[in-house]
Design a protein around this motif. Sequence first.
Motif, PDB file in Angstrom:
ATOM      1  N   LYS A   2      26.958   3.978 -25.194  1.00  0.00           N
ATOM      2  CA  LYS A   2      27.104   2.874 -24.243  1.00  0.00           C
ATOM      3  C   LYS A   2      28.233   1.954 -24.691  1.00  0.00           C
ATOM      4  O   LYS A   2      28.373   1.651 -25.871  1.00  0.00           O
ATOM      5  CB  LYS A   2      25.793   2.069 -24.153  1.00  0.00           C
ATOM      6  CG  LYS A   2      25.819   0.938 -23.122  1.00  0.00           C
ATOM      7  CD  LYS A   2      24.462   0.249 -23.045  1.00  0.00           C
ATOM      8  CE  LYS A   2      24.451  -0.843 -22.003  1.00  0.00           C
ATOM      9  NZ  LYS A   2      23.130  -1.508 -21.917  1.00  0.00           N
ATOM     10  N   ARG A   3      29.023   1.535 -23.727  1.00  0.00           N
ATOM     11  CA  ARG A   3      30.104   0.572 -23.991  1.00  0.00           C
ATOM     12  C   ARG A   3      29.499  -0.806 -24.122  1.00  0.00           C
ATOM     13  O   ARG A   3      28.818  -1.302 -23.217  1.00  0.00           O
ATOM     14  CB  ARG A   3      31.119   0.616 -22.850  1.00  0.00           C
ATOM     15  CG  ARG A   3      32.169  -0.475 -22.867  1.00  0.00           C
ATOM     16  CD  ARG A   3      33.162  -0.312 -23.990  1.00  0.00           C
ATOM     17  NE  ARG A   3      34.383  -1.035 -23.697  1.00  0.00           N
ATOM     18  CZ  ARG A   3      34.564  -2.355 -23.904  1.00  0.00           C
ATOM     19  NH1 ARG A   3      33.557  -3.059 -24.398  1.00  0.00           N
ATOM     20  NH2 ARG A   3      35.710  -2.914 -23.610  1.00  0.00           N
ATOM     21  N   LYS A   4      29.699  -1.430 -25.251  1.00  0.00           N
ATOM     22  CA  LYS A   4      29.138  -2.754 -25.480  1.00  0.00           C
ATOM     23  C   LYS A   4      29.787  -3.782 -24.545  1.00  0.00           C
ATOM     24  O   LYS A   4      30.930  -3.646 -24.124  1.00  0.00           O
ATOM     25  CB  LYS A   4      29.376  -3.176 -26.943  1.00  0.00           C
ATOM     26  CG  LYS A   4      28.646  -2.297 -27.947  1.00  0.00           C
ATOM     27  CD  LYS A   4      28.927  -2.753 -29.371  1.00  0.00           C
ATOM     28  CE  LYS A   4      28.222  -1.862 -30.377  1.00  0.00           C
ATOM     29  NZ  LYS A   4      28.514  -2.249 -31.786  1.00  0.00           N
ATOM     30  N   GLN A  60      22.876   5.248 -27.890  1.00  0.00           N
ATOM     31  CA  GLN A  60      21.627   4.998 -27.181  1.00  0.00           C
ATOM     32  C   GLN A  60      20.621   6.124 -27.410  1.00  0.00           C
ATOM     33  O   GLN A  60      19.413   5.897 -27.430  1.00  0.00           O
ATOM     34  CB  GLN A  60      21.899   4.867 -25.677  1.00  0.00           C
ATOM     35  CG  GLN A  60      22.855   3.756 -25.318  1.00  0.00           C
ATOM     36  CD  GLN A  60      22.313   2.384 -25.658  1.00  0.00           C
ATOM     37  OE1 GLN A  60      21.255   1.985 -25.175  1.00  0.00           O
ATOM     38  NE2 GLN A  60      23.024   1.657 -26.516  1.00  0.00           N
ATOM     39  N   SER A  95      28.006   2.054 -28.734  1.00  0.00           N
ATOM     40  CA  SER A  95      26.743   2.090 -29.465  1.00  0.00           C
ATOM     41  C   SER A  95      25.977   3.347 -29.063  1.00  0.00           C
ATOM     42  O   SER A  95      26.070   3.805 -27.924  1.00  0.00           O
ATOM     43  CB  SER A  95      25.892   0.851 -29.172  1.00  0.00           C
ATOM     44  OG  SER A  95      25.545   0.794 -27.789  1.00  0.00           O
ATOM     45  N   PRO A 118      32.370  -2.503 -19.398  1.00  0.00           N
ATOM     46  CA  PRO A 118      31.265  -2.997 -20.225  1.00  0.00           C
ATOM     47  C   PRO A 118      29.918  -2.572 -19.649  1.00  0.00           C
ATOM     48  O   PRO A 118      29.661  -2.738 -18.462  1.00  0.00           O
ATOM     49  CB  PRO A 118      31.449  -4.517 -20.159  1.00  0.00           C
ATOM     50  CG  PRO A 118      32.916  -4.696 -19.949  1.00  0.00           C
ATOM     51  CD  PRO A 118      33.331  -3.561 -19.054  1.00  0.00           C
ATOM     52  N   GLY A 119      29.081  -1.980 -20.497  1.00  0.00           N
ATOM     53  CA  GLY A 119      27.799  -1.467 -20.048  1.00  0.00           C
ATOM     54  C   GLY A 119      27.858  -0.038 -19.543  1.00  0.00           C
ATOM     55  O   GLY A 119      26.824   0.556 -19.233  1.00  0.00           O
ATOM     56  N   LEU A 143      31.484  -6.525 -24.530  1.00  0.00           N
ATOM     57  CA  LEU A 143      32.313  -7.369 -25.373  1.00  0.00           C
ATOM     58  C   LEU A 143      33.713  -7.449 -24.768  1.00  0.00           C
ATOM     59  O   LEU A 143      34.112  -6.598 -23.970  1.00  0.00           O
ATOM     60  CB  LEU A 143      32.436  -6.790 -26.792  1.00  0.00           C
ATOM     61  CG  LEU A 143      31.124  -6.654 -27.596  1.00  0.00           C
ATOM     62  CD1 LEU A 143      31.394  -5.837 -28.857  1.00  0.00           C
ATOM     63  CD2 LEU A 143      30.581  -8.024 -27.969  1.00  0.00           C
ATOM     64  N   TRP A 179      33.548  -0.128 -32.826  1.00  0.00           N
ATOM     65  CA  TRP A 179      32.499  -1.099 -32.533  1.00  0.00           C
ATOM     66  C   TRP A 179      32.373  -1.434 -31.053  1.00  0.00           C
ATOM     67  O   TRP A 179      31.581  -2.274 -30.659  1.00  0.00           O
ATOM     68  CB  TRP A 179      32.700  -2.378 -33.332  1.00  0.00           C
ATOM     69  CG  TRP A 179      34.028  -3.044 -33.160  1.00  0.00           C
ATOM     70  CD1 TRP A 179      35.201  -2.696 -33.742  1.00  0.00           C
ATOM     71  CD2 TRP A 179      34.306  -4.206 -32.372  1.00  0.00           C
ATOM     72  NE1 TRP A 179      36.202  -3.554 -33.352  1.00  0.00           N
ATOM     73  CE2 TRP A 179      35.675  -4.493 -32.530  1.00  0.00           C
ATOM     74  CE3 TRP A 179      33.518  -5.020 -31.561  1.00  0.00           C
ATOM     75  CZ2 TRP A 179      36.283  -5.564 -31.881  1.00  0.00           C
ATOM     76  CZ3 TRP A 179      34.130  -6.083 -30.922  1.00  0.00           C
ATOM     77  CH2 TRP A 179      35.501  -6.347 -31.098  1.00  0.00           C
ATOM     78  N   TYR A 180      33.122  -0.722 -30.206  1.00  0.00           N
ATOM     79  CA  TYR A 180      32.976  -0.910 -28.767  1.00  0.00           C
ATOM     80  C   TYR A 180      31.863  -0.033 -28.202  1.00  0.00           C
ATOM     81  O   TYR A 180      31.431  -0.223 -27.072  1.00  0.00           O
ATOM     82  CB  TYR A 180      34.294  -0.591 -28.042  1.00  0.00           C
ATOM     83  CG  TYR A 180      35.424  -1.502 -28.433  1.00  0.00           C
ATOM     84  CD1 TYR A 180      35.408  -2.848 -28.100  1.00  0.00           C
ATOM     85  CD2 TYR A 180      36.522  -1.014 -29.137  1.00  0.00           C
ATOM     86  CE1 TYR A 180      36.439  -3.698 -28.452  1.00  0.00           C
ATOM     87  CE2 TYR A 180      37.570  -1.846 -29.491  1.00  0.00           C
ATOM     88  CZ  TYR A 180      37.528  -3.193 -29.154  1.00  0.00           C
ATOM     89  OH  TYR A 180      38.549  -4.021 -29.518  1.00  0.00           O
TER      90      TYR A 180
END
Length: 245
Positions: A236-238, A160, A158, A118-119, A240, A155-156
């Motif tokens: 970027k990996r959300k 940037q 996004s 994540p991130g 979640l 949806w994992y």
Amino acid sequence: MSKLCNEFHVFFNDLVSNGFNTLLTSLPKDRQYFASGVPGTFHDRLFTESSLHFAYTNYTHHLLSKSPEEIQDKDSPAWNKGRIHYTNAPKEVMEAFATQFAEDATNFLGARAKELAPGGMLVITMQEVTSYLNCTTVSLFYYALEVTKLVEENWYLSIQRMELTDPPPWLKRKRHISVPNFITHVRATLEGIFSSHFGDEITDEMFQGLVKQISSKIEELVSKHREKTQLLVVLKRKVLGMCTA
């Protein structure tokens, strides 16, 4: 107060047929990181879930995992008459390559989404290939649209950043390029693909002929590389939760 020590582990990935010994022996001995070679296609999973903080692919994402089956079928409207590129081909051939690219890109993004923590960040740089090189690739404009659609479906991840950038400074500064050296770089990337289809002998003849062909177009090639012909994509990996399949 104890001193915090950051350690880095770098993974180099390529196909199983790649010579990893050459790569690993060329790494600097005084490097401040740990290194490993990971064989396999990046269209599939390569690492454990949530184990990567940064992933980078440079000038490779246009390569397809395989030739579309329909372009090799003589009874198909998408039969490509034995050619391995789609320059000036019928729309059915273009659609077959586009469909294969979408499938490969979906698998690539899905695999990286699971492997990134994540991130974590995924950076892709992709170069446009001018038509006279007759390489199997997808235009940057189409690629940007396709990535946007696929990221929206996944949806994992996004977006940037996504923009056209200049080629590497060393190439942009050069007024004269050694054609044999340039073809050596092309050959290092594509020789395995051609050899698997046609054999080593005809592949060697093909690259020798390519030197002569490109020599007559070198000024056009250099001018193209001075424009914004490189696509930069930062994903970027959300942060979640993620379900394991």
